[in-house]
Write an enzyme that holds these catalytic residues in place. Structure first.
Site, PDB file in Angstrom:
ATOM      1  N   LYS A  22       0.921  -1.239   0.058  1.00  0.00           N
ATOM      2  CA  LYS A  22       0.124  -0.144  -0.034  1.00  0.00           C
ATOM      3  C   LYS A  22       0.699   1.368   0.215  1.00  0.00           C
ATOM      4  CE  LYS A  22      -3.657   1.853   2.797  1.00  0.00           C
ATOM      5  NZ  LYS A  22      -4.504   1.565   4.076  1.00  0.00           N
ATOM      6  N   SER A  27      -9.302   2.245   3.363  1.00  0.00           N
ATOM      7  CA  SER A  27      -8.380   3.051   2.309  1.00  0.00           C
ATOM      8  C   SER A  27      -7.663   1.726   1.714  1.00  0.00           C
ATOM      9  CB  SER A  27      -7.502   3.871   3.281  1.00  0.00           C
ATOM     10  OG  SER A  27      -6.664   3.140   4.126  1.00  0.00           O
ATOM     11  N   SER A  56      -9.842   0.256   7.512  1.00  0.00           N
ATOM     12  CA  SER A  56      -9.063   0.157   5.979  1.00  0.00           C
ATOM     13  C   SER A  56      -8.726  -1.169   5.484  1.00  0.00           C
ATOM     14  CB  SER A  56      -8.142   1.377   6.290  1.00  0.00           C
ATOM     15  OG  SER A  56      -8.492   2.487   6.454  1.00  0.00           O
TER      16      SER A  56
END
Length: 469
Positions: A81, A156, A180
């Protein structure tokens, strides 16, 4: 009505329909080479790129490979990420306000992640600083849901979720500061475990928070991939303050007391498909011999507002100290509407109420822990409804409207971040529109084992929906 557009890359190449566990076995037994697997993943990533816009940085020509071939997931292709430093790749935290240079070294957590043996092919997209619950941006194209590209894939860790669901890679890095991992897992039909606070090495940002709400993990298509990943991390480092997790390999025989929570921490209304998925999961658990009983939300009614104030503090820190803590290139004039609104709310007076909010959040964590005095597991939705259409949670929505929409959607997950308890999202249903619906199980601090055992049992009894079917 036209059929929803699905995007996936499943085909009869060497990746096939294999999960990470199987690919690692095939590489270990030399039935496949790591190079073959890597090349197939790159081809799939390129195939889905025009439809998903899920890559923040492509490292196909210079991937970050593990330093040794001894990891349990050696040779498995993956992504990290865009808020975690990986040597040779920039870290822009999902923000158009940052233009970072490639990192000179791996971050603290990245070193543990790489110890599993996986090959990092690049960075996955995320919304700015992880504040939003949809992977949408100030000006760039959104990352849509591969099950239906008119809808959000959550956030996220949305880029990771989109690419795993679409079959480009079997497993990808995710982290969770308010849902997330679990929110995009629910939206994309994946397994998403948020571990206990401190289960693994904290990333750089988590170490400085007044309340550490961030934990690291992955999104996967199978329970065994999640289980093996977390077992592999313990070979690098294990927190001696927590019971060892080890490798969880299947369901347990013990019968559990399950508390079912249907009311949210933000007074959000749970939609009909999500209620149906929750009730079906409760019925499945009862059929396995577990006891399920409803319980009220165990926290103060102000929890949602308090968490929002904490979010404002984090936005203030990102905007005002980001040049020191993230990257010198940060340009506050290019922050998106959500970050800027949260930050302005904090500086215009929200800071005065923040100390009391932090105190109440700590009390909420203690109150949530008491649920496990009489129950083994909590069952609840992940979010209040199915993945919304793209644009509904765009950072370009007027700030007050966007915050109201977020509070009505992200209505269950922040409680486990504040308490530090583990929680897992499981893909238990599909809506009439063909969108996955996740259901959340959480357990007492340090008890990921129970969650994985239950997940195995539910996966066996009711196999997850498949995007290619």
């Amino acid at each position: 009505m036209t059929a929803p557009t699905r995007v996936h890359a499943f085909t009869d190449d060497v990746l096939g329909d294999h999960d990470a566990v199987e690919l690692a076995r095939l590489v270990r037994t030399k039935e496949l080479s790591a190079a073959e697997v890597e090349a197939a993943a790159v081809a799939r990533l390129r195939q889905v790129a025009p439809g998903l816009h899920a890559m923040a940085y492509e490292a196909y020509d210079s991937p970050r490979r593990a330093d040794a071939d001894t990891g349990l997931l050696h040779g498995v292709p993956t992504l990290v990420k865009d808020n975690t430093d990986v040597r040779g790749m920039p870290t822009n935290h999902g923000s158009e306000a940052i233009r970072a240079l490639p990192a000179k070294r791996d971050g603290r957590y990245a070193a543990q992640f790489l110890s599993t043996g996986m090959t990092v092919l690049g960075k996955s997209r995320m919304p700015e600083f992880g504040f939003n619950a949809s992977t949408e941006f100030r000006s760039g194209p959104p990352t849509p849901n591969p099950w239906n590209t008119e809808h959000s894939v959550g956030a996220s860790s949305g880029g990771s979720a989109a690419l795993v669901a679409a079959g480009a890679v079997p497993i990808a890095h995710a982290n969770d500061g308010g849902g997330s991992i679990r929110i995009p897992a629910a939206a994309a039909g994946l397994v998403g475990l948020k571990p206990s606070r401190g289960r693994h090495i904290d990333g750089e940002s988590a170490r400085t928070l007044p309340i550490n709400i961030i934990t690291e993990g992955v999104v996967t298509r199978t329970v065994r991939d999640t289980a093996l990943f977390h077992a592999a991390l313990e070979r690098h480092w294990r927190n001696p303050a927590l019971p060892p997790l080890g490798l969880v390999e299947g369901p347990a025989r013990r019968r559990l007391r399950v508390a079912m929570i249907t009311e949210s921490v933000t007074d959000a209304v749970v939609d009909t498909p999500t209620k149906a998925a929750l009730e079906r999961t409760a019925t499945l658990l009862e059929s396995q011999g577990h006891t399920v009983e409803p319980v009220p939300v165990p926290v103060d009614a102000r929890f949602g507002d308090d968490f929002l104030r904490y979010w404002g503090l984090l936005a203030f820190l990102a905007g005002n100290l980001g040049r020191l803590t993230m990257d010198q290139s940060l340009d506050t004039d290019r922050l998106d509407g959500l970050t800027d609104g949260l930050r302005r709310g904090f500086t215009s007076g929200g800071w005065r109420r923040t100390p009391a909010a932090l105190l109440r959040l700590r009390r909420a964590a203690a109150a949530y822990a008491t649920v496990f005095d009489h129950h083994d597991v909590v069952l609840c939705p992940v979010v209040a409804g199915v993945a919304p259409p793209l644009g509904h949670l765009s950072p370009n929505v007027p700030f007050d409207d966007l915050v109201d929409r977020l509070l009505r959607h992200v209505a269950f997950t922040p409680l486990q971040n504040v308490s530090g308890a583990p929680a897992i999202s499981l893909p238990m249903a599909l809506s009439d529109e063909g969108l996955p619906i996740g259901v959340q199980l959480s357990a007492a601090y340090g008890d990921e084992r129970t969650l994985l055992e239950l997940a195995y049992a539910l996966e066996e009894q009711s196999p997850w929906p498949r995007i290619q079917q």
